[in-house]
Design an enzyme around this catalytic site. Structure first.
Site, PDB file in Angstrom:
ATOM      1  N   LYS A  76       0.853  -1.194   0.000  1.00 14.06           N
ATOM      2  CA  LYS A  76       0.000   0.000   0.000  1.00 14.06           C
ATOM      3  C   LYS A  76       0.884   1.238   0.000  1.00 14.06           C
ATOM      4  O   LYS A  76       2.020   1.202   0.476  1.00 14.06           O
ATOM      5  CB  LYS A  76      -0.928   0.023   1.208  1.00 14.06           C
TER       6      LYS A  76
ATOM      7  N   ASN B 292      -6.284  15.394   2.015  1.00 15.35           N
ATOM      8  CA  ASN B 292      -5.540  15.601   3.250  1.00 15.35           C
ATOM      9  C   ASN B 292      -6.122  16.644   4.180  1.00 15.35           C
ATOM     10  O   ASN B 292      -5.729  16.732   5.334  1.00 15.35           O
ATOM     11  CB  ASN B 292      -4.084  15.919   2.930  1.00 15.35           C
TER      12      ASN B 292
ATOM     13  N   THR C 251       4.580   6.007   5.044  1.00 12.26           N
ATOM     14  CA  THR C 251       3.388   5.156   5.111  1.00 12.26           C
ATOM     15  C   THR C 251       3.215   4.303   3.921  1.00 12.26           C
ATOM     16  O   THR C 251       2.329   4.449   3.090  1.00 12.26           O
ATOM     17  CB  THR C 251       2.063   5.844   5.355  1.00 12.26           C
TER      18      THR C 251
END
Lengths: 393, 393
Positions: B174, B388, B185
């Protein structure tokens, strides 16, 4: 003892300085785009320039003068940066100055705008030859140097010393995009009549830039053209070092805060205070990492008290830190406390309320040392993308 | 001699590996949010973790096992990062593993999502206890680990050696936001049946991360949770070092390219090639500066061949450079050539056309040395801000 008070008007209030901004046809719709500062006596001058390796032509031109040169003329255009223009960029400046229909000594040029296009020499010469050198209009000058700025940036102070003497100091500036620590597409012109020694001029500029222009960030980019210029005609015939340093700090701080609040499309100005870091450098590094983080900036735009992004950015900055010592607050609202999960619904609501303000402070107490640094940044929203996706057009 | 070919299916094709993704109620609307990898024999395992100082609880939990431990179970959740959760974060992982209704050896957890909230233990335990450990569905696993990803990321290869033997290697991953050099991340789980020695696992991961995961950037942020895990059950009983390193590089490169093309809201993937820098470190620094520059990213979004921003970013990166040696091109279109102003209307149109593609290369030939580095980035548009500004909601 001394007092520093804002006074009416701008630096045209200083005897011997003349300035104006006109439309030379560089910007559309007759917007002001060319300006000058003229002094009826020769001035001492000191400058800070960008750390970008590719300094624009006007910066190189300035540095071709011999050390401690004096000047009486500064020409400033917006819309074209005269950067990455090779030898032609410098030749163009010389062509412009040799085409003026009045006499000036060691003239300085300053430019801001798009990089990589040759200067429109003819328009600039025609405009400069239409200047009224007896004009006193610093407000128009502050308008003429704007690019994507939403408003003019200027300030003016009078400093009164204990013996009853006084001097004046004021500035015009432009900021907006590409603002980053170590100066970045920002221009700031400061005029004073203080009788400041040459060496104090440099020392005061350097010292005060650390906590003002070099502590602000809009988008983490550093431009080819950044310039801070300090001119003094010494006509007040008075000086006090402490008072001058403090007045200059105030002027530079004013301009820096106006710049960060006017980051392209910005609605919010944030102070990122890092406290109790292991070293000054680490405090500075972490504070600037926060002011530059896209995830932090977009969370501010969304008024989202997503403290995880603050914590993650501190961690990613690589400074000495420990999540069991870290305390994070939005103004006075503690959202993270040394590993305890204090972020309940009540705290979240209080933190969200802080972020609804135009200005607020985010504090990270690192808790491992005694060094502090405050960086200044802004949010990043749709408007930033809009401005920067088609700036050239 | 060896061949590496993509094969149908994902790493469930490897004998002895089982995997699936289910909905445990962490995400709304019954979206997949919890997954596992189970092996019917004990596997060797090697990991790369984030350089963020505040490593998330699962990363700390992993590092509490003794060196060279073996495992047969990996549990992965999305929606909650279990980061900045203090001691409770690790206790929660232990609680989850001790509540499983089946036996596992040295189980590993991996999490991604919002930072600073405690894990929803009950939902995770209930979900994990409903797993079918005989499932073979890596596609569902690749769906379950998504956060703001727009699509699943996975790949699968078979490596055939000269002696007729073969092994398989595949991955699910991911990416999306917070992707930056030095992992961010991003989660990537790689399974193989190659009989790879333990020391080669670490060496291959480290070596290949430089040009893959550590060369990509979406927004310059580095997360608390980044993890690359390599599991091998060695069942193929064959190995060739060169073939394995190349196959692993291919897998990591595939995953990295899918991540950068799926940067939050990204429409365009760009390779930033810096050539002929003075040192490898300077080539890397400049390439990453380009891939991280907001002004460059927004110009890509606007399909604006504003090479001034490229040049300015190279200059701001502080590497050894000279505007009279620099050459900038968009694919094969030279827009800046050693100080000559080659950017006429024809060149501008050709360059703009390059930027209309989904993928392109921007090359900066620094011309001062012989070191090259390519970084990978994406554009930044309104969608990034949208995602975001309200990621938590």
């Amino acid at each position: 003892m001394f007092t520093i008070l804002p006074i009416k008007g701008l630096f045209e209030q200083i005897e011997g300085f003349y300035c104006d901004g006109i439309s030379a046809g560089l910007k559309p719709n007759n917007a002001l785009d060319l300006g000058f500062i003229y002094s009826d006596t020769l001035c001492d001058v000191e400058a800070l320039f960008t750390e970008n390796r590719f300094q624009a032509a006007p910066l190189k031109h300035y540095q071709m003068y011999e050390k401690d040169f004096k000047t009486n003329f500064l020409l400033i255009n917006s819309k074209n940066a005269n950067a990455m223009t090779g030898k032609k960029g410098i030749e163009d400046i010389n062509t412009i100055f040799s085409s003026l229909n009045y006499d000036v000594v060691n003239p300085i040029m300053s430019s801001t705008g798009v990089i990589g296009n040759p200067l429109p020499i003819e328009k600039i010469v025609k405009g400069a030859n239409s200047f009224n050198l007896k004009a006193k209009n610093a407000y128009n000058l502050s308008k003429a140097i704007m690019t994507t700025d939403a408003y003019e940036k200027n300030c003016m102070y009078e400093v009164k010393l204990e013996d009853g003497s006084s001097f004046k100091i004021g500035a015009v500036a432009k900021g907006a995009g590409m603002i980053n620590p170590n100066l970045a597409t920002m221009l700031c012109f400061i005029c004073t009549d203080a009788n400041v020694p040459k060496k104090d001029m440099k020392e005061a500029l350097k010292l005060n830039s650390k906590t003002t222009f070099n502590a602000i960030s809009v988008d983490g980019d550093t431009s080819t053209n950044d310039t801070v210029l300090l001119l003094t005609n010494k006509k007040s015939n008075t000086y006090n070092k402490e008072a001058f340093f403090e007045a200059l700090r105030l002027v530079m701080h004013d301009m820096a805060m106006l710049m960060v609040a006017d980051g392209e499309g910005a609605k919010k100005a944030a102070a990122f205070e890092v406290k109790n870091a292991a070293t000054y450098e680490e405090a500075e590094k972490a504070a600037k990492a926060l002011s530059n983080s896209l995830l932090v900036k977009t969370a501010l735009f969304g008024e989202d008290p997503n403290f995880g992004r603050i914590a993650s950015t501190i961690g990613a900055s690589g400074i000495k830190s420990d999540e069991n010592r870290l305390v994070i607050s939005y103004n006075d609202v503690i959202v993270y406390n040394k590993g305890e999960l204090v972020f309940n619904e009540e705290v979240e609501q209080a933190a969200a309320k802080v972020l609804q303000n135009d200005k607020f402070k985010i504090t990270c107490d690192i808790g491992v040392g005694e060094y502090d640094f405050t960086a200044y940044g802004c949010d990043l929203g749709y408007k930033y993308v809009e401005i920067n996706a088609d700036y050239r057009t």
